[in-house]
Design a protein around this motif. Structure first.
Motif, PDB file in Angstrom:
ATOM      1  N   VAL A  56      -4.095   0.803   8.552  1.00 11.45           N
ATOM      2  CA  VAL A  56      -3.094  -0.068   9.167  1.00 11.45           C
ATOM      3  C   VAL A  56      -2.815  -1.231   8.217  1.00 11.45           C
ATOM      4  CG1 VAL A  56      -2.613  -1.655  11.071  1.00 11.45           C
ATOM      5  CG2 VAL A  56      -3.723   0.524  11.538  1.00 11.45           C
ATOM      6  N   GLY A  57      -1.555  -1.488   7.939  1.00 10.61           N
ATOM      7  CA  GLY A  57      -1.162  -2.644   7.140  1.00 10.61           C
ATOM      8  C   GLY A  57      -0.934  -2.367   5.677  1.00 10.61           C
ATOM      9  N   THR A  58      -1.294  -1.183   5.192  1.00  9.15           N
ATOM     10  CA  THR A  58      -1.084  -0.912   3.767  1.00  9.15           C
ATOM     11  C   THR A  58       0.400  -0.856   3.420  1.00  9.15           C
ATOM     12  OG1 THR A  58      -1.259   1.483   4.125  1.00  9.15           O
ATOM     13  CG2 THR A  58      -3.272   0.305   3.510  1.00  9.15           C
ATOM     14  N   GLU A  59       1.230  -0.540   4.422  1.00 10.23           N
ATOM     15  CA  GLU A  59       2.670  -0.524   4.177  1.00 10.23           C
ATOM     16  C   GLU A  59       3.215  -1.929   3.942  1.00 10.23           C
ATOM     17  OE1 GLU A  59       2.210  -1.056   8.623  1.00 10.23           O
ATOM     18  OE2 GLU A  59       1.147  -0.058   6.970  1.00 10.23           O
ATOM     19  N   ASP A  60       2.501  -2.963   4.425  1.00  6.17           N
ATOM     20  CA  ASP A  60       2.900  -4.348   4.174  1.00  6.17           C
ATOM     21  C   ASP A  60       2.402  -4.821   2.815  1.00  6.17           C
ATOM     22  OD1 ASP A  60       4.043  -4.525   6.733  1.00  6.17           O
ATOM     23  OD2 ASP A  60       2.115  -5.071   7.620  1.00  6.17           O
ATOM     24  N   VAL A  61       1.249  -4.320   2.417  1.00  8.39           N
ATOM     25  CA  VAL A  61       0.687  -4.696   1.126  1.00  8.39           C
ATOM     26  C   VAL A  61       1.522  -4.120  -0.012  1.00  8.39           C
ATOM     27  CG1 VAL A  61      -1.312  -4.454  -0.397  1.00  8.39           C
ATOM     28  CG2 VAL A  61      -1.638  -4.892   2.050  1.00  8.39           C
ATOM     29  N   MET A  62       1.900  -2.854   0.153  1.00  5.04           N
ATOM     30  CA  MET A  62       2.690  -2.201  -0.893  1.00  5.04           C
ATOM     31  C   MET A  62       3.871  -1.496  -0.244  1.00  5.04           C
ATOM     32  SD  MET A  62       2.394  -2.198  -4.159  1.00  5.04           S
ATOM     33  CE  MET A  62       3.265  -1.486  -5.551  1.00  5.04           C
ATOM     34  N   PRO A  63       4.937  -2.242   0.096  1.00  2.18           N
ATOM     35  CA  PRO A  63       6.106  -1.624   0.733  1.00  2.18           C
ATOM     36  C   PRO A  63       6.786  -0.620  -0.193  1.00  2.18           C
ATOM     37  CG  PRO A  63       6.155  -4.027   0.927  1.00  2.18           C
ATOM     38  CD  PRO A  63       5.091  -3.685  -0.067  1.00  2.18           C
ATOM     39  N   VAL A  64       7.585   0.240   0.398  1.00  4.03           N
ATOM     40  CA  VAL A  64       8.344   1.210  -0.385  1.00  4.03           C
ATOM     41  C   VAL A  64       9.220   0.457  -1.395  1.00  4.03           C
ATOM     42  CG1 VAL A  64      10.081   3.027  -0.296  1.00  4.03           C
ATOM     43  CG2 VAL A  64       8.357   2.860   1.507  1.00  4.03           C
ATOM     44  N   ASP A  65       9.181   0.915  -2.631  1.00  4.64           N
ATOM     45  CA  ASP A  65       9.968   0.362  -3.734  1.00  4.64           C
ATOM     46  C   ASP A  65       9.484  -1.004  -4.226  1.00  4.64           C
ATOM     47  OD1 ASP A  65      11.630   2.599  -3.625  1.00  4.64           O
ATOM     48  OD2 ASP A  65      12.961   1.659  -2.154  1.00  4.64           O
ATOM     49  N   ALA A  66       8.361  -1.505  -3.700  1.00  7.48           N
ATOM     50  CA  ALA A  66       7.814  -2.763  -4.211  1.00  7.48           C
ATOM     51  C   ALA A  66       7.247  -2.542  -5.606  1.00  7.48           C
ATOM     52  CB  ALA A  66       6.725  -3.283  -3.278  1.00  7.48           C
ATOM     53  N   LYS A  67       7.377  -3.532  -6.450  1.00  8.28           N
ATOM     54  CA  LYS A  67       6.896  -3.413  -7.827  1.00  8.28           C
ATOM     55  C   LYS A  67       5.459  -3.909  -7.986  1.00  8.28           C
ATOM     56  CE  LYS A  67      11.485  -3.781  -9.929  1.00  8.28           C
ATOM     57  NZ  LYS A  67      11.552  -2.352 -10.224  1.00  8.28           N
ATOM     58  N   ALA A  68       4.971  -4.653  -6.987  1.00  4.46           N
ATOM     59  CA  ALA A  68       3.615  -5.181  -7.063  1.00  4.46           C
ATOM     60  C   ALA A  68       3.087  -5.392  -5.649  1.00  4.46           C
ATOM     61  CB  ALA A  68       3.597  -6.504  -7.828  1.00  4.46           C
ATOM     62  N   PRO A  69       1.763  -5.346  -5.465  1.00  2.00           N
ATOM     63  CA  PRO A  69       1.184  -5.564  -4.134  1.00  2.00           C
ATOM     64  C   PRO A  69       1.500  -6.953  -3.597  1.00  2.00           C
ATOM     65  CG  PRO A  69      -0.434  -4.617  -5.639  1.00  2.00           C
ATOM     66  CD  PRO A  69       0.731  -5.031  -6.477  1.00  2.00           C
ATOM     67  N   GLN A  70       1.680  -7.043  -2.295  1.00  2.40           N
ATOM     68  CA  GLN A  70       1.950  -8.306  -1.629  1.00  2.40           C
ATOM     69  C   GLN A  70       0.624  -8.871  -1.085  1.00  2.40           C
ATOM     70  OE1 GLN A  70       5.276  -9.412  -1.764  1.00  2.40           O
ATOM     71  NE2 GLN A  70       5.270  -7.591  -3.084  1.00  2.40           N
ATOM     72  N   LYS A  99      -0.960  -9.467   1.499  1.00  2.00           N
ATOM     73  CA  LYS A  99      -1.131  -9.198   2.936  1.00  2.00           C
ATOM     74  C   LYS A  99      -2.475  -8.500   3.137  1.00  2.00           C
ATOM     75  CE  LYS A  99       3.127 -10.518   3.923  1.00  2.00           C
ATOM     76  NZ  LYS A  99       4.132  -9.536   4.378  1.00  2.00           N
ATOM     77  N   THR A 100      -2.949  -8.511   4.366  1.00  2.00           N
ATOM     78  CA  THR A 100      -4.204  -7.845   4.665  1.00  2.00           C
ATOM     79  C   THR A 100      -3.958  -6.461   5.250  1.00  2.00           C
ATOM     80  OG1 THR A 100      -6.366  -8.104   5.733  1.00  2.00           O
ATOM     81  CG2 THR A 100      -4.421  -8.706   7.025  1.00  2.00           C
ATOM     82  N   PHE A 101      -5.008  -5.661   5.294  1.00  2.00           N
ATOM     83  CA  PHE A 101      -4.910  -4.331   5.885  1.00  2.00           C
ATOM     84  C   PHE A 101      -6.278  -3.928   6.410  1.00  2.00           C
ATOM     85  CE2 PHE A 101      -6.091  -3.640   1.464  1.00  2.00           C
ATOM     86  CZ  PHE A 101      -7.056  -2.642   1.520  1.00  2.00           C
TER      87      PHE A 101
END
Length: 261
Positions: free
Chosen positions: A195-209, A211-213
């Motif tokens: 849960v939350g990995t989609e916030d850390v590395m959203p689709v098409d993101a160039k670098a991790p955000q 955020k927690t997971f």
């Protein structure tokens, strides 16, 4: 949930999405690479060093909540069956699992195009992953043959039963590859909820955000002896796996929502 990512040492070996990939290398070559990675001192040291770096940076940047690691058997063949929300899921699972988990990974993750790719590719290589390309169903079957060899060697094989990454966070129907591997090899299945990995590395993101997971390792599901016919048994076991994954995800999402209130 507590941060109980202990450093147990029963390391093992490679997989990504179940039915969407085709190996670049033959199963025999992949098997030799995987087993060498588990037994060769130099590869083992490289794995430990890379995992230490990734684990430390992941904990610092994201403060993940990891629970249930004691549900992963310390020895013997294990299938890690997880939902799939981000391309980085295999990295996080490999870095934070209590044993060495082998994943198949898309070929582009190994392309050394920039420093991030170099780090990711180096880590995936160190944990025994190998590059694959999207391909036909026949090629995916060959990829699962690699998984079978890894499990028969006593390794840990990571797989996404949905067969692809979820774009909306919903958990789709499971394919029967994980169930078939378990029945065929006797491997224990450990369902996992991400849960939350989609916030850390959203689709098409160039670098991790920043955020927690969370990663939740669920209670182990023993492999049943093969029934005849096997089709209904595979589907029943697949539904059991997917039901467990859904429950883990729902519980983790409820806890995240409660913390935000």
């Amino acid at each position: 949930m507590s941060h109980d990512t202990d450093d147990t040492t029963g390391e093992q070996r490679p997989v990504g999405s179940e039915m969407e990939v085709a190996p670049k290398t033959s199963p025999s070559k992949a098997r030799r690479r995987v087993l060498t990675g588990g037994l060769d001192d130099e590869s083992s040291l490289r794995y430990r060093a890379m995992r230490s770096v990734f684990r430390g940076s992941i904990k610092t940047a994201h403060r993940p909540t990891v629970t249930g690691v004691t549900n992963v058997p310390k020895t013997g063949p294990v299938i890690i069956a997880s939902n799939h929300r981000s391309f980085a899921d295999s990295i996080y699972l490999s870095a934070l699992a209590p044993r060495r988990v082998s994943f198949m990974a898309k070929a582009e993750y190994f392309e050394r195009r920039n420093p991030i790719n170099m780090m990711v590719g180096g880590f995936m290589t160190a944990v025994g992953a190998f590059p694959v390309e999207r391909g036909s169903a026949a090629a995916a079957v060959k990829a699962l043959e690699v998984g079978e060899e890894i499990l028969r060697a006593g390794g840990v094989f990571g797989i996404y039963p949905e067969g692809t990454r979820s774009r909306d966070g919903k958990i789709g129907a499971g394919k029967t590859g994980a169930a078939e591997l378990a029945i065929r090899t006797g491997a224990t299945i450990v369902p996992v909820g991400l849960v939350g990995t989609e916030d850390v590395m959203p689709v098409d993101a160039k670098a991790p955000q920043p955020k927690t997971f969370s990663i939740t390792f669920g209670k182990a599901i023993p492999a049943p002896p093969r029934a005849n016919p096997a089709g209904p048994q595979r589907r029943e076991l697949t539904e059991q796996i997917m039901s467990a994954i859904r429950a883990l995800v729902a519980e983790a999402e409820a806890e995240r929502a409660a913390r935000r209130r």
